[in-house]
Motif scaffolding. Structure first.
Motif, PDB file in Angstrom:
ATOM      1  N   GLU A  75       0.831  -1.208   0.000  1.00  0.00           N
ATOM      2  CA  GLU A  75       0.000   0.000   0.000  1.00  0.00           C
ATOM      3  C   GLU A  75       0.865   1.257   0.000  1.00  0.00           C
ATOM      4  OE1 GLU A  75      -2.522  -0.485   3.398  1.00  0.00           O
ATOM      5  OE2 GLU A  75      -3.833  -1.924   2.381  1.00  0.00           O
ATOM      6  N   GLU A  76       1.955   1.232   0.766  1.00  0.00           N
ATOM      7  CA  GLU A  76       2.862   2.387   0.792  1.00  0.00           C
ATOM      8  C   GLU A  76       3.483   2.610  -0.583  1.00  0.00           C
ATOM      9  OE1 GLU A  76       5.641   1.498   3.885  1.00  0.00           O
ATOM     10  OE2 GLU A  76       4.258   2.066   5.483  1.00  0.00           O
ATOM     11  N   ARG A  77       3.880   1.527  -1.239  1.00  0.00           N
ATOM     12  CA  ARG A  77       4.472   1.643  -2.582  1.00  0.00           C
ATOM     13  C   ARG A  77       3.449   2.183  -3.583  1.00  0.00           C
ATOM     14  NH1 ARG A  77       8.863   1.646  -0.458  1.00  0.00           N
ATOM     15  NH2 ARG A  77      10.220  -0.143  -0.366  1.00  0.00           N
ATOM     16  N   GLN A  78       2.223   1.727  -3.476  1.00  0.00           N
ATOM     17  CA  GLN A  78       1.183   2.223  -4.386  1.00  0.00           C
ATOM     18  C   GLN A  78       0.938   3.710  -4.163  1.00  0.00           C
ATOM     19  OE1 GLN A  78      -1.994  -0.545  -3.549  1.00  0.00           O
ATOM     20  NE2 GLN A  78      -1.409  -1.891  -5.232  1.00  0.00           N
ATOM     21  N   THR A  79       0.963   4.138  -2.906  1.00  0.00           N
ATOM     22  CA  THR A  79       0.797   5.561  -2.606  1.00  0.00           C
ATOM     23  C   THR A  79       1.956   6.355  -3.183  1.00  0.00           C
ATOM     24  OG1 THR A  79      -0.337   4.985  -0.545  1.00  0.00           O
ATOM     25  CG2 THR A  79       0.523   7.221  -0.729  1.00  0.00           C
ATOM     26  N   GLN A  80       3.172   5.838  -3.051  1.00  0.00           N
ATOM     27  CA  GLN A  80       4.339   6.525  -3.611  1.00  0.00           C
ATOM     28  C   GLN A  80       4.245   6.609  -5.134  1.00  0.00           C
ATOM     29  OE1 GLN A  80       7.677   4.287  -2.123  1.00  0.00           O
ATOM     30  NE2 GLN A  80       7.675   5.340  -0.137  1.00  0.00           N
ATOM     31  N   ILE A  81       3.757   5.547  -5.757  1.00  0.00           N
ATOM     32  CA  ILE A  81       3.594   5.555  -7.214  1.00  0.00           C
ATOM     33  C   ILE A  81       2.578   6.610  -7.630  1.00  0.00           C
ATOM     34  CG2 ILE A  81       2.663   4.207  -9.150  1.00  0.00           C
ATOM     35  CD1 ILE A  81       4.016   1.747  -7.865  1.00  0.00           C
ATOM     36  N   GLU A  82       1.471   6.697  -6.901  1.00  0.00           N
ATOM     37  CA  GLU A  82       0.459   7.705  -7.216  1.00  0.00           C
ATOM     38  C   GLU A  82       1.035   9.113  -7.074  1.00  0.00           C
ATOM     39  OE1 GLU A  82      -2.858   6.885  -4.682  1.00  0.00           O
ATOM     40  OE2 GLU A  82      -3.348   5.012  -5.708  1.00  0.00           O
ATOM     41  N   ILE A  83       1.811   9.344  -6.032  1.00  0.00           N
ATOM     42  CA  ILE A  83       2.427  10.659  -5.820  1.00  0.00           C
ATOM     43  C   ILE A  83       3.379  10.978  -6.971  1.00  0.00           C
ATOM     44  CG2 ILE A  83       4.071  11.915  -4.366  1.00  0.00           C
ATOM     45  CD1 ILE A  83       2.779  10.457  -1.945  1.00  0.00           C
ATOM     46  N   LEU A  84       4.195   9.997  -7.357  1.00  0.00           N
ATOM     47  CA  LEU A  84       5.127  10.217  -8.464  1.00  0.00           C
ATOM     48  C   LEU A  84       4.403  10.449  -9.788  1.00  0.00           C
ATOM     49  CD1 LEU A  84       7.884   7.585  -7.610  1.00  0.00           C
ATOM     50  CD2 LEU A  84       8.062  10.077  -7.446  1.00  0.00           C
ATOM     51  N   GLU A  85       3.297   9.746 -10.009  1.00  0.00           N
ATOM     52  CA  GLU A  85       2.511   9.963 -11.229  1.00  0.00           C
ATOM     53  C   GLU A  85       1.952  11.385 -11.254  1.00  0.00           C
ATOM     54  OE1 GLU A  85      -0.369   6.812 -11.097  1.00  0.00           O
ATOM     55  OE2 GLU A  85       0.909   5.444 -12.261  1.00  0.00           O
ATOM     56  N   ASN A  86       1.476  11.850 -10.103  1.00  0.00           N
ATOM     57  CA  ASN A  86       0.954  13.226 -10.029  1.00  0.00           C
ATOM     58  C   ASN A  86       2.066  14.246 -10.271  1.00  0.00           C
ATOM     59  OD1 ASN A  86      -1.667  12.376  -9.530  1.00  0.00           O
ATOM     60  ND2 ASN A  86      -1.418  12.452  -7.317  1.00  0.00           N
ATOM     61  N   GLN A  87       3.245  13.980  -9.721  1.00  0.00           N
ATOM     62  CA  GLN A  87       4.373  14.880  -9.948  1.00  0.00           C
ATOM     63  C   GLN A  87       4.774  14.885 -11.426  1.00  0.00           C
ATOM     64  OE1 GLN A  87       7.373  13.479  -7.230  1.00  0.00           O
ATOM     65  NE2 GLN A  87       6.571  14.676  -5.507  1.00  0.00           N
ATOM     66  N   LEU A  88       4.723  13.728 -12.069  1.00  0.00           N
ATOM     67  CA  LEU A  88       5.047  13.644 -13.484  1.00  0.00           C
ATOM     68  C   LEU A  88       4.051  14.443 -14.316  1.00  0.00           C
ATOM     69  CD1 LEU A  88       6.772  12.437 -15.744  1.00  0.00           C
ATOM     70  CD2 LEU A  88       5.270  10.443 -15.724  1.00  0.00           C
ATOM     71  N   LYS A  89       2.768  14.329 -13.988  1.00  0.00           N
ATOM     72  CA  LYS A  89       1.747  15.111 -14.700  1.00  0.00           C
ATOM     73  C   LYS A  89       2.008  16.603 -14.520  1.00  0.00           C
ATOM     74  CE  LYS A  89      -1.890  11.631 -14.332  1.00  0.00           C
ATOM     75  NZ  LYS A  89      -3.147  11.261 -13.664  1.00  0.00           N
ATOM     76  N   SER A  90       2.348  16.989 -13.297  1.00  0.00           N
ATOM     77  CA  SER A  90       2.636  18.388 -13.009  1.00  0.00           C
ATOM     78  C   SER A  90       3.849  18.866 -13.813  1.00  0.00           C
ATOM     79  CB  SER A  90       2.894  18.559 -11.510  1.00  0.00           C
ATOM     80  OG  SER A  90       3.284  19.868 -11.215  1.00  0.00           O
ATOM     81  N   CYS A  91       4.877  18.026 -13.897  1.00  0.00           N
ATOM     82  CA  CYS A  91       6.070  18.385 -14.671  1.00  0.00           C
ATOM     83  C   CYS A  91       5.733  18.526 -16.149  1.00  0.00           C
ATOM     84  CB  CYS A  91       7.160  17.328 -14.496  1.00  0.00           C
ATOM     85  SG  CYS A  91       7.967  17.393 -12.887  1.00  0.00           S
ATOM     86  N   ARG A  92       4.886  17.651 -16.657  1.00  0.00           N
ATOM     87  CA  ARG A  92       4.491  17.744 -18.065  1.00  0.00           C
ATOM     88  C   ARG A  92       3.743  19.043 -18.318  1.00  0.00           C
ATOM     89  NH1 ARG A  92       2.414  11.573 -18.870  1.00  0.00           N
ATOM     90  NH2 ARG A  92       4.465  10.625 -19.142  1.00  0.00           N
TER      91      ARG A  92
END
Length: 129
Positions: A75-92
């Motif tokens: 669950e912690e890894r999935q949360t980290q993945i979601e955070i990183l995906e959101n950061q990637l969208k923000s960077c794009r």
């Protein structure tokens, strides 16, 4: 629980066949020492069985704890993945905005350069006259 019954049944079965193999019931008399040895052996077997049951319960608890830890880590890894995906969208999004801003500045530069060149040429022609 089944283990105790099986062990006790096995001990009784051995005793039964021992008794049946004796030629007469008169030979089946056990001394106090023999009876104490049999009882001690039965108690030893029952204690060993209890120890195994306790060990099995501890192993089950450990397995459940490990599964729980694995679930939490997942669950912690999935949360980290979601955070990183959101950061990637923000960077794009930021990257797209930066490219648009750069294009506006390029356009402004070329327009200003064109205006200056045009003014320079017109001014130069006017000066030459």
């Amino acid at each position: 629980m089944c283990g105790r019954r099986c062990v006790l049944g096995l001990v009784l079965l051995v005793l039964f066949f021992s008794v049946c193999s004796v030629s007469s019931w008169a030979d089946v008399v056990l001394t106090d020492e023999e009876w104490a040895e049999i009882q001690a052996e039965v108690q030893s077997i029952l204690q060993a069985n209890r120890n195994l049951e306790i060990e099995l319960e501890n192993m089950k608890k450990l397995r459940v704890e490990q599964e729980l830890n694995s679930t939490i880590a997942l669950e912690e890894r999935q949360t980290q993945i979601e955070i990183l995906e959101n950061q990637l969208k923000s960077c794009r999004t930021s990257s797209t905005e930066l490219i648009a801003e750069t294009n506006r500045w390029k356009t402004a530069f070329w327009v200003c350069s064109g205006v200056l060149v045009t003014v320079g040429i017109v001014g130069g022609i006017g000066w030459l006259r």
